[in-house]
Design a protein around this motif. Structure first.
Motif, short mmCIF file in Angstrom:
data_model
loop_
_atom_site.label_atom_id
_atom_site.label_comp_id
_atom_site.label_asym_id
_atom_site.label_seq_id
_atom_site.Cartn_x
_atom_site.Cartn_y
_atom_site.Cartn_z
N LYS B 43 0.86 -1.18 0.00
CA LYS B 43 0.00 0.00 0.00
C LYS B 43 0.89 1.23 0.00
CE LYS B 43 -4.39 -1.35 2.01
NZ LYS B 43 -4.42 -2.71 1.43
N LEU B 44 0.49 2.15 -0.81
CA LEU B 44 1.23 3.39 -0.92
C LEU B 44 0.40 4.50 -0.30
CD1 LEU B 44 3.79 4.63 -2.21
CD2 LEU B 44 2.37 5.20 -4.16
N TRP B 45 1.04 5.22 0.61
CA TRP B 45 0.33 6.22 1.39
C TRP B 45 0.96 7.59 1.18
CZ3 TRP B 45 -3.65 4.21 4.35
CH2 TRP B 45 -3.60 2.82 4.60
N ASN B 46 0.12 8.54 1.44
CA ASN B 46 0.66 9.86 1.70
C ASN B 46 0.64 10.04 3.21
OD1 ASN B 46 1.21 12.51 2.12
ND2 ASN B 46 -0.11 13.27 0.48
N PRO B 47 1.78 9.97 3.84
CA PRO B 47 1.79 9.97 5.30
C PRO B 47 1.40 11.31 5.89
CG PRO B 47 4.00 9.98 4.46
CD PRO B 47 3.11 9.89 3.28
N LEU B 48 1.52 12.34 5.08
CA LEU B 48 1.16 13.64 5.59
C LEU B 48 -0.32 13.72 5.89
CD1 LEU B 48 3.28 16.02 3.37
CD2 LEU B 48 3.28 15.89 5.86
N ARG B 49 -1.06 13.26 4.95
CA ARG B 49 -2.50 13.36 5.12
C ARG B 49 -3.12 12.05 5.60
NH1 ARG B 49 -3.13 18.08 2.82
NH2 ARG B 49 -1.81 18.66 1.08
N GLY B 50 -2.32 11.03 5.52
CA GLY B 50 -2.86 9.76 5.94
C GLY B 50 -3.80 9.15 4.92
N THR B 51 -3.56 9.48 3.67
CA THR B 51 -4.45 8.97 2.64
C THR B 51 -3.78 7.82 1.91
OG1 THR B 51 -3.59 10.68 1.21
CG2 THR B 51 -5.72 11.08 2.24
N LEU B 52 -4.58 6.86 1.59
CA LEU B 52 -4.10 5.73 0.83
C LEU B 52 -4.09 6.10 -0.64
CD1 LEU B 52 -3.34 2.71 0.70
CD2 LEU B 52 -5.77 2.22 0.50
N LEU B 53 -2.96 5.96 -1.26
CA LEU B 53 -2.86 6.34 -2.67
C LEU B 53 -3.13 5.18 -3.60
CD1 LEU B 53 0.31 8.57 -2.41
CD2 LEU B 53 -2.06 9.29 -2.51
N ARG B 54 -2.56 4.06 -3.29
CA ARG B 54 -2.76 2.93 -4.20
C ARG B 54 -2.48 1.63 -3.46
NH1 ARG B 54 -3.39 1.87 -9.52
NH2 ARG B 54 -3.20 3.96 -10.34
N THR B 55 -3.13 0.63 -3.90
CA THR B 55 -2.88 -0.70 -3.36
C THR B 55 -2.37 -1.60 -4.48
OG1 THR B 55 -4.65 -0.44 -1.77
CG2 THR B 55 -3.88 -2.67 -2.17
N TYR B 56 -1.33 -2.32 -4.19
CA TYR B 56 -0.74 -3.21 -5.18
C TYR B 56 -0.94 -4.63 -4.70
CZ TYR B 56 1.61 1.12 -6.38
OH TYR B 56 1.86 2.40 -6.72
N SER B 57 -1.71 -5.35 -5.43
CA SER B 57 -1.96 -6.72 -5.01
C SER B 57 -1.53 -7.67 -6.12
CB SER B 57 -3.43 -6.93 -4.68
OG SER B 57 -4.22 -6.46 -5.74
N GLY B 58 -1.06 -8.78 -5.72
CA GLY B 58 -0.57 -9.75 -6.69
C GLY B 58 0.29 -10.81 -6.05
N HIS B 59 0.67 -10.56 -4.83
CA HIS B 59 1.46 -11.56 -4.12
C HIS B 59 0.55 -12.68 -3.65
CE1 HIS B 59 5.67 -10.59 -3.79
NE2 HIS B 59 5.37 -9.31 -3.71
N GLY B 60 1.13 -13.85 -3.55
CA GLY B 60 0.35 -14.99 -3.13
C GLY B 60 0.38 -15.22 -1.64
N TYR B 61 1.42 -14.76 -0.99
CA TYR B 61 1.52 -14.88 0.47
C TYR B 61 1.83 -13.52 1.03
CZ TYR B 61 1.46 -19.96 0.38
OH TYR B 61 1.09 -21.26 0.23
N GLU B 62 2.16 -13.51 2.29
CA GLU B 62 2.45 -12.22 2.90
C GLU B 62 3.66 -11.57 2.23
OE1 GLU B 62 2.98 -15.06 4.56
OE2 GLU B 62 4.98 -15.02 5.41
N VAL B 63 3.62 -10.27 2.22
CA VAL B 63 4.71 -9.52 1.62
C VAL B 63 5.65 -9.15 2.75
CG1 VAL B 63 5.30 -7.60 0.15
CG2 VAL B 63 3.05 -8.64 -0.02
N LEU B 64 6.89 -9.51 2.61
CA LEU B 64 7.83 -9.32 3.70
C LEU B 64 8.66 -8.06 3.56
CD1 LEU B 64 9.02 -12.97 4.21
CD2 LEU B 64 7.35 -11.70 5.51
N ASP B 65 8.88 -7.65 2.36
CA ASP B 65 9.66 -6.43 2.21
C ASP B 65 9.31 -5.80 0.87
OD1 ASP B 65 11.32 -4.40 2.83
OD2 ASP B 65 13.19 -5.47 2.41
#
Lengths: 925, 308
Positions: B43-65
């Protein structure tokens, strides 16, 4: 310098001083002029060459004036035929023209060596002319003065054209055309001058001798032009057919010489009018277009060197010309079939190939190869032969039956009836009387027998038995032993190269053998490379002694049956990383002491991939290497050291490790489960040894009970190195009987050589000098390590012994991945509400285990070095500690100052920070 | 674009203050925050405003890094599905998937020009994947580690890798050498100092060590926090003045780099502070705990988004 109006420059005076003209005249400035300085213009190739007429005009300076007509009717008679020169330019008649008018000595008057072939042709023509002596006129015009040699020769009966020497009786088989005139292509049909002397059909001039053939001297005139070989330019004399003799043309050109003389003369005459020459063009007077562009084909040349056939010339014999042609026709008649156009019958019958029968086999030949007897009769092991024959109960070879090579000087002398020289006796035995010798022999046999029996049980007894031998026997025995070992050692060195893959090592090994042959105690130590590390030397020592053991007993039996491999067997080698990260144990202690730096750092050569360098925008550090990653080296697959690691990883419980570890007691193998692998190895090892021994015995021939001296020799030769092994076997027989693994002592005794003892002693010293801080733990740690070392090395040896063993797969350094699946720091807890349960696996323990496993993987290779280094560093560290303690008190105030400084200036550059950091004393907790 | 690499296990909960944070040395503006977690997404955020910019999905398991490229145009991530994924930031599509690791991918990094992805896995190898070509296999595999690779950092010509076997390995491409420093306990995180002279190494013995990069000597040791089980992050502050580390006791510890004295123990929450990231140029910190990301600033800081 006067500038000439001409474009070309004169020779300047500079030339005289040896200087070259400044510049060569460029090509476009070069002009061609005639002798009057007029430009010459080139005309086309067909228009006559250089300028014609007056400045390329017709006529003269005044213009063209037709010559006045003069009727030639009256003076037709004195009007001569116009010759070519009437149409020639003046240049052509000049010295270098095609028809020079200048007076030159003609060929007749020039030196005779000029044109031998023509000369010969002329003589031939003179001899075979229809009117003999037609060229007499030429001879008449020969220079009046003949050399004295000519005169003398003539007076002796020599005629021109003949060779010099006694007359030869020979039968002119056929008369061939002059060899000087080459015939290309096919032979001409016979013909020509037949008919006049037909009647001499089978003329055999019995009483006629022939003058020897004249020899054409080799022409040594150097070739100083750039024409092709044998190129003859335009002969100026031929241009003027009217003036130069046409008969020259006839005989010079006519291929058939004499035979064509009559028939072809008209043709020749017609053809040879005018100018002709190679690549000159077809003259206006030629009737037909000749092949002016002479095509050079290889067929025009002789490809075979041959001498002229005898009887080809007619020198000194002019009569039976038709004889040859007659014969040829006869030959043709003999042949019934048709002859193709352009072919003629072969003069010689085709020689049929003779077929030789294969050689006959001897009657008693058996097509089965038998191998030579192992002990070849040579000077080296004649002793052995004697021994063999003696032990087999056969009578000694009669000295007379010895081959020459088997005899030594004294024996030869004996055969020759000489009295042996006392002073030069080589052995003590020679001084003994016959009776004494007999006695010694008996005694020796007895003792040997006894010794062999005893040896089977205990070698110590054998040693005492041999000590009990009487002195002279001992001496003789020794000489025998030396002789035998010398023979075997040399043959072994030549045939067996156990370390052939490493020539350096092989050299050392051979040196070792030589030393051993000389009976030096320190043979091993001497041949080892002093530049090697202690550990490597120890390893090599083991290998050498083992190799010497194995190959001594087996080589002679096996060498006759096996041959060396033609290709190197690559499967014997495996790739192993050249450098490996070292033992972590000392690093651990270094970490504990917070001595980071060189102690904890390993630096390796590492080759990044070329593409990776490219992607990182970094020049390739090793542009020449194709290697990627850490450099690897090839090791023997069955090398001890590969097994070392395997042994560790496979079965060795980690003796040292984390600090809580209690040092294990000695002989840990008792507690260990006997693995099938180990026991099988052990058995195999024994098998192999006994096998070799039995092989050796069987090779010698007589059964064991007889205990032939030769066997003893062999065994004794081996025994020095074998003895402790034997002892150990004896000692270990009991535990083996119980079915358990043999005790550690066995392996230690066999494989742990002096280096181990040395190292242990050094370690003791180390332990003594250990400071309190490292303390008891360190010492314990060391001792446990030591046991490890012994254990592993022995295990490795024992696994190494039979190289054909189905060795367990090469030690894999990596651990099983699935095993490690949960290793590493745990990931932070998952906060999914549905997956919230905590994994409470004993993570720490796993880590510990993990660590231990790693420890077992450590390499022993540089342990000792490392240890030494470590010790040094420890000392250093101690000093450092003291120092820092001293300085810390004084620096404490400083540091507080700097602290305040730091707080004051929050904005410090990173460099500054680093500098300060490095200046700070190391903090110790 | 992407400047913070915060691993947030689980779907991010509603979160308070957050602020963008740095990748290591890339000149990132620090305006964005990238989180990844066990919801298999990035997930890509704008931390200043706390808004979610985009979600990237495609991994099959947890994303570690996950990591971002220097130009913020692409992302890479690795996770439990043993795959390394290259993402296009704008479209949110998977550009490439690199498969080849035999185990979970612990850590991923772009190189400086985002031409190579380096991924460290628990299969004890680091693989260098080429983003430029289409070849499916890695350019090079660095398999010198004897145990799982927990941390990989890249400078312009070096690869710094910490492994569970207790060694920090630095591959110097320019020199063609591998420097292996033995630390002892399993290494959880490594990073270069901003001046490139030192390496900071945190290990499971609750110790952070500052090592001289060239000689491997110990320059400083920082203790006091608790790190025994988890793979926690550490970093240096924006001017290399302080060493910052997560702790398992719910605090973030600040040490003075030179003195080694504990400067501040910032209480974040009751759980484990799993990850943190520091702004490249400003004194601003992002912490991740239990599905939320928090952004910390100086008290004096006044921004459009309020105090940190």
């Amino acid at each position: 310098m006067r500038r000439s109006p001409l474009l070309g420059s004169e020779h300047s005076g500079n030339r005289d001083k040896g200087e070259r003209p400044k510049k060569p005249i460029p090509l476009q400035d070069q002009t061609v002029r005639d002798e009057k300085g007029r430009y010459k213009r080139f005309h086309g190739a067909f228009s006559g060459g250089f300028s014609a007429g007056y400045f390329n005009t017709v006529g003269s300076k005044e213009g063209w004036t037709p010559s006045s007509f003069v009727s030639s009717r009256q003076n037709r008679a004195d009007r001569s035929v116009l010759g070519p020169e009437d149409f020639m330019d003046e240049e052509d008649l000049s010295e270098f023209g095609i028809a020079p008018k200048a007076i030159v000595t003609t060929d007749d008057f020039a030196s005779k060596t000029k044109d031998r072939i023509r000369e010969k042709a002329r003589q031939l023509a003179a001899a075979t002319a229809p009117i003999p002596g037609a060229t007499l006129l030429d001879d008449l015009i020969t220079p009046a003065k003949l050399s004295v040699g000519f005169e003398l020769l003539r007076k002796m009966g020599w005629k021109e054209g003949q060779g010099i020497g006694p007359r030869v009786k020979r039968r002119p088989r056929r008369q061939k055309p002059d060899p000087g005139v080459k015939v290309y292509g096919c032979a001409l049909p016979p013909g020509g001058s037949e008919g006049s002397e037909d009647e001499d059909d089978d003329y055999l001039p019995e009483n006629v001798t022939f003058a020897p053939k004249d020899v054409t001297p080799v022409d040594f005139t150097p070739k100083d032009n750039v024409h092709g070989l044998a190129y003859k330019g335009l002969d100026p004399r031929q241009a003027l057919f009217g003036t130069s003799g046409e008969h020259f043309n006839l005989f010079g050109e006519g291929p058939e010489g004499a035979s064509n003389l009559l028939g072809d003369i008209g043709v020749n005459k017609g053809r040879k009018l005018g100018i002709s020459g190679q690549a000159f063009g077809v003259g206006a007077l030629e009737e037909e277009d000749d092949d002016i562009y002479a095509t050079e084909t290889l067929s025009k040349y002789d490809t075979v060197l041959k001498d002229e056939e005898p009887g080809d010339g007619l020198y000194g014999w002019t009569a039976p010309k038709q004889y040859k042609s007659q014969k040829e026709s006869e030959k043709d008649l003999r042949y019934v079939g048709k002859i193709l156009d352009g072919f003629s019958l072969a003069s010689k019958p085709l020689s049929s190939k003779k077929i030789y029968p294969p050689p006959e086999l001897p009657r008693d030949y058996r097509p089965v190869h038998y191998f030579r007897p192992v002990v070849a009769a040579s000077s080296e092991n004649s002793h052995l032969l004697q021994v063999l024959s003696e032990s087999a109960g056969k009578p000694m070879h009669d000295p007379g039956t010895h081959s020459r090579h088997q005899l030594n000087a004294s024996k030869r002398g004996e055969l020759l009836g000489e009295t042996p020289i006392k002073g030069s006796a080589t052995s003590v035995l020679e001084f003994l009387s016959q009776k004494d010798k007999e006695r010694i022999k008996e005694m020796k046999q007895a003792t040997d027998l006894k010794a062999a029996q005893v040896k089977a049980r205990s070698l110590a007894q054998h040693a005492s038995g041999s000590r009990a031998q009487p002195l002279p026997a001992d001496v003789g025995h020794c000489s025998w032993h030396v002789a035998l070992s010398g023979g075997t050692a040399t043959t072994r060195a030549s045939s067996f190269k156990p370390f052939a893959k490493d020539p350096e090592k092989q050299k050392r090994y051979e040196e070792f053998l030589v030393n051993m042959k000389r009976g030096r105690k320190d043979a091993l130590e001497q041949c080892l490379d002093p530049s090697m590390t202690e550990w490597e030397r120890g390893r090599e020592r083991d290998e050498f002694s083992r190799a010497a053991l194995l190959y001594v007993s087996s080589h002679s039996t096996l060498s006759s049956r096996f041959t060396h491999a033609k290709e190197e067997d690559d499967s014997d080698q495996v790739e192993v990383p050249r450098d490996q990260e070292n033992d972590v144990s000392d690093k651990q202690s270094a970490v504990k002491m917070k001595m980071f730096g060189t102690l904890t750092r390993d630096t390796f050569e590492w080759h990044p991939d070329k593409l990776l360098c490219k992607r990182f925008n970094v020049p390739d550090p090793y542009p020449d290497s194709t290697l990627v990653g850490l450099p690897k080296v090839k090791r023997d697959k069955y090398s001890v050291f590969n097994f070392l690691t395997l042994q560790e990883t496979a079965s060795l419980p980690p003796a040292q490790g984390s600090s809580e570890k209690v040092p294990q007691p000695r002989a840990p193998d008792k507690s260990r489960k006997p693995s099938r692998w180990d026991t099988s190895k052990q058995e195999k090892k024994e098998d192999s040894i006994s096998e070799f021994l039995s092989l050796a015995r069987s090779k010698v021939g007589p059964p064991k009970q007889e205990s032939s001296p030769s066997v003893k020799k062999e065994e004794e030769h081996v025994s020095e190195s074998l003895s402790d092994q034997m002892v150990n076997k004896e000692v270990d027989s009991q535990p083996e009987g119980e079915g358990s693994r043999p005790s550690m002592d066995l392996f230690k005794a066999i494989f742990a050589s002096s280096s181990d003892e040395k190292s242990s002693s050094s370690e003791d010293e180390q332990g003594d000098s250990e400071d309190d801080q490292a303390g008891v733990r360190e010492a314990d740690f060391k001792s446990s390590q030591e046991t490890d070392l012994v254990e592993t090395s022995s295990g490795a040896h024992d696994s190494k012994l039979p190289p054909q063993d189905p060795a367990p797969s090469f030690p894999i350094q990596k651990m099983q991945i699935d095993q490690r699946e949960e290793f590493g720091p745990r990931l932070p807890p998952v906060f999914c509400p549905n997956a919230r349960q905590k994994l409470e696996t004993p993570q720490k323990e796993k880590h510990k285990k993990n660590k231990e496993k790693h420890k077992t993987k450590k390499e022993h290779r540089r342990r000792k070095e490392k240890k030494k280094k470590h010790r040094k560093h420890k000392h250093k560290g101690k000093q450092k500690n003291k120092k820092s303690e001293k300085s810390s008190s004084s620096e404490s105030t400083d540091s507080s100052d700097s602290q305040s400084d730091d707080e004051g200036t929050a904005d410090l550059s990173p460099q500054e920070l680093l500098r300060r950091l490095k200046r700070l004393p190391l903090r110790r907790q | 674009m992407v400047s913070a690499l915060l691993r947030v296990p689980g779907p991010p909960a509603p979160w308070g203050r957050r602020r963008a944070n740095p990748g290591r040395c890339s000149p990132v503006d620090g305006n964005y925050c990238l989180t990844c977690g066990s919801d298999k997404t990035l997930k890509l955020w704008n931390p200043l405003r706390g808004t979610l910019l985009r979600t990237y999905s495609g991994h099959g398991y947890e994303v570690l890094d996950a990591a971002g490229s220097f130009d913020n145009s692409s992302l890479c991530s690795g996770g439990g599905d043993k795959a390394v994924v290259l993402w296009d930031v704008a479209s949110g599509q998977v550009v490439r998937k690199f498969r080849g690791h035999a185990g979970k991918v612990n850590t991923v990094q772009f190189n400086e020009e985002a031409t190579v992805i380096l991924s460290g896995s628990i299969d004890s190898s680091i693989r260098c994947w080429d983003c430029r070509s289409r070849r499916p296999e890695p350019v090079q595999t660095l398999d010198e580690a004897r145990d799982g690779v927990s941390s990989v950092k890249v400078s312009d010509h070096e690869v710094l890798a910490g492994s569970v076997d207790g060694r920090v390995r630095r591959y110097d491409l320019r020199k063609g050498q591998l420097f292996s420093d033995y630390v002892g306990s399993p290494i959880t995180c490594t990073c270069f100092s901003r001046d490139g002279q030192c390496t900071l190494v945190s290990s499971l013995d609750s110790t952070l060590r500052l090592l001289d990069k060239d000689t491997g000597e110990l320059l400083g040791e920082y203790t006091g926090h608790k790190n025994r089980e988890y793979k926690l992050d550490c970093c240096l502050s924006e001017r290399d003045t302080h060493v910052v580390s997560c702790s398992e006791d719910g605090k973030v510890f600040f040490w003075d780099l030179v003195e080694g004295a504990l400067a501040l123990a910032l209480p974040v929450g009751p759980g484990v502070v799993q990850s943190l990231a520091y702004h490249p140029t400003e004194p601003c910190l992002l912490t991740a705990m239990g599905g939320s990301v928090q952004c910390w600033r100086e008290e004096a800081y006044e921004a459009e988004d309020g105090p940190g």
